[in-house]
Write a protein that holds these residues in place. Structure first.
Motif, PDB file in Angstrom:
ATOM      1  N   LEU A  23       1.265  -1.673  -0.150  1.00  0.00           N
ATOM      2  CA  LEU A  23       0.304   0.261  -0.144  1.00  0.00           C
ATOM      3  C   LEU A  23       0.943   1.482  -0.268  1.00  0.00           C
ATOM      4  CD1 LEU A  23      -2.818  -0.671   2.498  1.00  0.00           C
ATOM      5  CD2 LEU A  23      -2.844  -0.927   0.257  1.00  0.00           C
ATOM      6  N   HIS A  24       2.097   1.229   0.844  1.00  0.00           N
ATOM      7  CA  HIS A  24       2.994   2.623   0.505  1.00  0.00           C
ATOM      8  C   HIS A  24       3.597   2.540  -0.448  1.00  0.00           C
ATOM      9  CE1 HIS A  24       4.189   2.304   5.224  1.00  0.00           C
ATOM     10  NE2 HIS A  24       2.322   2.624   5.502  1.00  0.00           N
ATOM     11  N   HIS A  25       4.182   1.362  -1.322  1.00  0.00           N
ATOM     12  CA  HIS A  25       4.518   1.884  -2.227  1.00  0.00           C
ATOM     13  C   HIS A  25       3.261   2.212  -3.901  1.00  0.00           C
ATOM     14  CE1 HIS A  25       6.236   0.370  -6.211  1.00  0.00           C
ATOM     15  NE2 HIS A  25       5.839  -0.477  -7.006  1.00  0.00           N
ATOM     16  N   TRP A  26       2.081   1.478  -3.768  1.00  0.00           N
ATOM     17  CA  TRP A  26       1.288   1.914  -4.414  1.00  0.00           C
ATOM     18  C   TRP A  26       0.836   3.429  -3.985  1.00  0.00           C
ATOM     19  CZ3 TRP A  26      -2.871  -2.310  -4.383  1.00  0.00           C
ATOM     20  CH2 TRP A  26      -2.339  -3.517  -5.182  1.00  0.00           C
ATOM     21  N   ASP A  27       0.841   4.243  -3.043  1.00  0.00           N
ATOM     22  CA  ASP A  27       0.666   5.603  -2.788  1.00  0.00           C
ATOM     23  C   ASP A  27       1.686   6.041  -3.002  1.00  0.00           C
ATOM     24  OD1 ASP A  27      -0.059   7.860  -1.909  1.00  0.00           O
ATOM     25  OD2 ASP A  27       1.023   7.670   0.605  1.00  0.00           O
ATOM     26  N   THR A  28       2.940   5.230  -3.300  1.00  0.00           N
ATOM     27  CA  THR A  28       4.506   6.151  -3.423  1.00  0.00           C
ATOM     28  C   THR A  28       4.021   6.954  -5.288  1.00  0.00           C
ATOM     29  OG1 THR A  28       6.199   5.052  -1.776  1.00  0.00           O
ATOM     30  CG2 THR A  28       6.697   6.236  -4.218  1.00  0.00           C
ATOM     31  N   ILE A  29       3.694   5.581  -6.273  1.00  0.00           N
ATOM     32  CA  ILE A  29       3.300   5.452  -7.512  1.00  0.00           C
ATOM     33  C   ILE A  29       2.529   6.293  -8.105  1.00  0.00           C
ATOM     34  CG2 ILE A  29       5.425   3.215  -7.665  1.00  0.00           C
ATOM     35  CD1 ILE A  29       3.133   2.095  -8.718  1.00  0.00           C
ATOM     36  N   GLY A  30       0.919   6.729  -7.445  1.00  0.00           N
ATOM     37  CA  GLY A  30      -0.183   7.285  -6.992  1.00  0.00           C
ATOM     38  C   GLY A  30      -0.957   6.109  -7.973  1.00  0.00           C
ATOM     39  N   LEU A  31      -0.690   5.221  -7.450  1.00  0.00           N
ATOM     40  CA  LEU A  31      -1.847   4.228  -8.131  1.00  0.00           C
ATOM     41  C   LEU A  31      -2.968   4.714  -7.446  1.00  0.00           C
ATOM     42  CD1 LEU A  31      -2.627   1.880  -9.792  1.00  0.00           C
ATOM     43  CD2 LEU A  31      -1.414   0.549  -8.568  1.00  0.00           C
ATOM     44  N   LEU A  32      -2.861   4.087  -5.740  1.00  0.00           N
ATOM     45  CA  LEU A  32      -3.998   4.096  -4.864  1.00  0.00           C
ATOM     46  C   LEU A  32      -3.512   5.247  -3.374  1.00  0.00           C
ATOM     47  CD1 LEU A  32      -6.444   3.690  -3.934  1.00  0.00           C
ATOM     48  CD2 LEU A  32      -5.351   1.893  -2.416  1.00  0.00           C
ATOM     49  N   SER A  33      -3.493   6.356  -3.553  1.00  0.00           N
ATOM     50  CA  SER A  33      -3.050   7.697  -1.790  1.00  0.00           C
ATOM     51  C   SER A  33      -4.466   8.119  -1.928  1.00  0.00           C
ATOM     52  CB  SER A  33      -2.904   8.891  -3.275  1.00  0.00           C
ATOM     53  OG  SER A  33      -1.377   8.230  -3.662  1.00  0.00           O
ATOM     54  N   PRO A  34      -3.889   7.798  -0.447  1.00  0.00           N
ATOM     55  CA  PRO A  34      -5.099   7.742   0.829  1.00  0.00           C
ATOM     56  C   PRO A  34      -5.740   9.286   0.656  1.00  0.00           C
ATOM     57  CG  PRO A  34      -3.240   7.825   1.565  1.00  0.00           C
ATOM     58  CD  PRO A  34      -3.080   7.860   0.499  1.00  0.00           C
ATOM     59  N   SER A  35      -6.493   9.448   0.825  1.00  0.00           N
ATOM     60  CA  SER A  35      -7.511  11.074   0.060  1.00  0.00           C
ATOM     61  C   SER A  35      -7.207  11.795   2.087  1.00  0.00           C
ATOM     62  CB  SER A  35      -8.684  10.066  -0.097  1.00  0.00           C
ATOM     63  OG  SER A  35      -9.778  10.062  -1.557  1.00  0.00           O
ATOM     64  N   ARG A  36      -7.217  11.348   2.888  1.00  0.00           N
ATOM     65  CA  ARG A  36      -6.688  12.045   3.600  1.00  0.00           C
ATOM     66  C   ARG A  36      -5.818  11.857   5.074  1.00  0.00           C
ATOM     67  NH1 ARG A  36     -12.783  11.645   6.372  1.00  0.00           N
ATOM     68  NH2 ARG A  36     -14.309  13.000   4.708  1.00  0.00           N
ATOM     69  N   ARG A  37      -5.198  12.385   6.012  1.00  0.00           N
ATOM     70  CA  ARG A  37      -3.896  12.087   6.405  1.00  0.00           C
ATOM     71  C   ARG A  37      -4.450  12.797   7.576  1.00  0.00           C
ATOM     72  NH1 ARG A  37       0.547  10.233   4.363  1.00  0.00           N
ATOM     73  NH2 ARG A  37       0.823   9.813   2.457  1.00  0.00           N
ATOM     74  N   THR A  38      -4.046  11.743   8.851  1.00  0.00           N
ATOM     75  CA  THR A  38      -4.227  13.010  10.350  1.00  0.00           C
ATOM     76  C   THR A  38      -3.662  14.006  11.191  1.00  0.00           C
ATOM     77  OG1 THR A  38      -3.135  11.058  11.492  1.00  0.00           O
ATOM     78  CG2 THR A  38      -4.780  10.292  10.992  1.00  0.00           C
ATOM     79  N   ALA A  39      -3.979  14.911  11.617  1.00  0.00           N
ATOM     80  CA  ALA A  39      -3.124  15.655  12.001  1.00  0.00           C
ATOM     81  C   ALA A  39      -1.642  14.808  12.032  1.00  0.00           C
ATOM     82  CB  ALA A  39      -3.431  16.711  13.347  1.00  0.00           C
ATOM     83  N   GLY A  40      -1.074  13.907  12.033  1.00  0.00           N
ATOM     84  CA  GLY A  40       0.349  13.706  12.868  1.00  0.00           C
ATOM     85  C   GLY A  40       0.583  12.969  11.337  1.00  0.00           C
ATOM     86  N   GLY A  41       0.548  12.630  10.291  1.00  0.00           N
ATOM     87  CA  GLY A  41       0.566  12.641   9.120  1.00  0.00           C
ATOM     88  C   GLY A  41       0.088  10.971   8.300  1.00  0.00           C
TER      89      GLY A  41
END
Length: 269
Positions: A23-41
């Motif tokens: 999931l981290h890899h898919w986020d990095t390549i822009g395939l599946l990025s989370p729409s939200r992040r908490t205040a802590g990132g």
């Protein structure tokens, strides 16, 4: 799940059967990025993200690579069509497994009666697993004896349904990628070519058990009649032989250690 529910990467990985690393890899390549992040990132996935995750997994289940999946999602896919295609793939797999089950039952009945299955019966079972067609089998017989053929058939049967994806999807794609590099003038010593050769040889070992004689025979069959072995009637013999020479040159350079892959997914089958 309520409309306000979000998922962090760990629980989502567990629920989907993926790894956090994927999931981290898919986020990095822009395939599946989370729409939200908490205040802590920390990553947080929404319901819309889960829909996209299903689309990614469904398209991957249809045999598409990550680059192709990204292009399809960027262009937009019809959700109904995707579900129907996914369902058709599952139903086709069930039908193929039913054919395989019937053929394995015949093999089992033969063994139970104290009769060793004929080569024809074993080839029949191998064909149900997605092996080479009749023309390819005929070509293989010119280069392998019955015992060597039984090794291929038995090991393919032991792999189960995965044999289809390895033989019919991944292996041809590896050859296509290698040929693109060859025609682009990339030298066989390039790490990209050597990684492809390494994976090809890993797949070869799965089906040959590391028997050098069988591997040599299979390669000779490809050189002899690439159209029959690949199932592509238009496959030019000269082009395949040039590719075989290119891959052999990469193998001869394989004693040098490969640099680590830059892709988290790149080392995976």
């Amino acid at each position: 799940m309520t409309a306000s529910t979000t998922w962090k990467v760990g629980p989502l990985a567990e629920a989907s059967g993926l790894t956090v690393r994927t999931l981290h890899h898919w986020d990095t390549i822009g395939l599946l990025s989370p729409s939200r992040r908490t205040a802590g990132g920390h990553r947080e996935y929404t319901e819309d993200d889960l829909v996209r995750l299903y689309q990614v997994l469904a398209l991957r289940g249809l045999g598409l690579g990550l680059d192709t999946i990204a292009a399809c999602l960027d262009a937009g896919v019809d959700p109904g069509r995707l579900v129907r295609d996914h369902l058709a793939k599952v139903e086709a797999s069930i039908a193929a497994l039913d054919v395989l089950r019937q053929r394995l039952r015949r093999l089992d009945d033969s063994l139970a009666a104290g009769q060793y299955p004929t080569t024809g019966m074993l080839l029949d079972a191998l064909h149900a697993l997605g092996g080479t067609g009749p023309e390819g089998e005929h070509t293989l017989r010119r280069h392998l004896d019955d015992d060597q053929l039984r090794v291929l058939e038995t090991r393919a049967a032991a792999l189960g349904p995965a044999a289809h994806y390895l033989l019919e999807i991944e292996w041809p794609e590896l050859y296509r990628r290698a040929d693109r590099l060859r025609t682009a003038g990339v030298p066989p010593t390039d790490p990209k070519v050597r990684r492809l050769v390494t994976r090809m040889d890993e797949l070869s070992t799965l089906f040959t058990g590391g028997d050098a004689g069988i591997s040599t025979g299979v390669r000779a069959a490809w050189r002899d009649d690439p159209a029959a072995m690949s199932g592509e009637p238009e496959a030019p013999a000269d082009g395949w032989r040039e590719l075989a020479d290119y891959l052999d040159a990469a193998r001869s350079d394989s004693l040098r250690p490969l640099p680590p892959s830059s892709s988290a997914e790149g080392a995976r089958p």
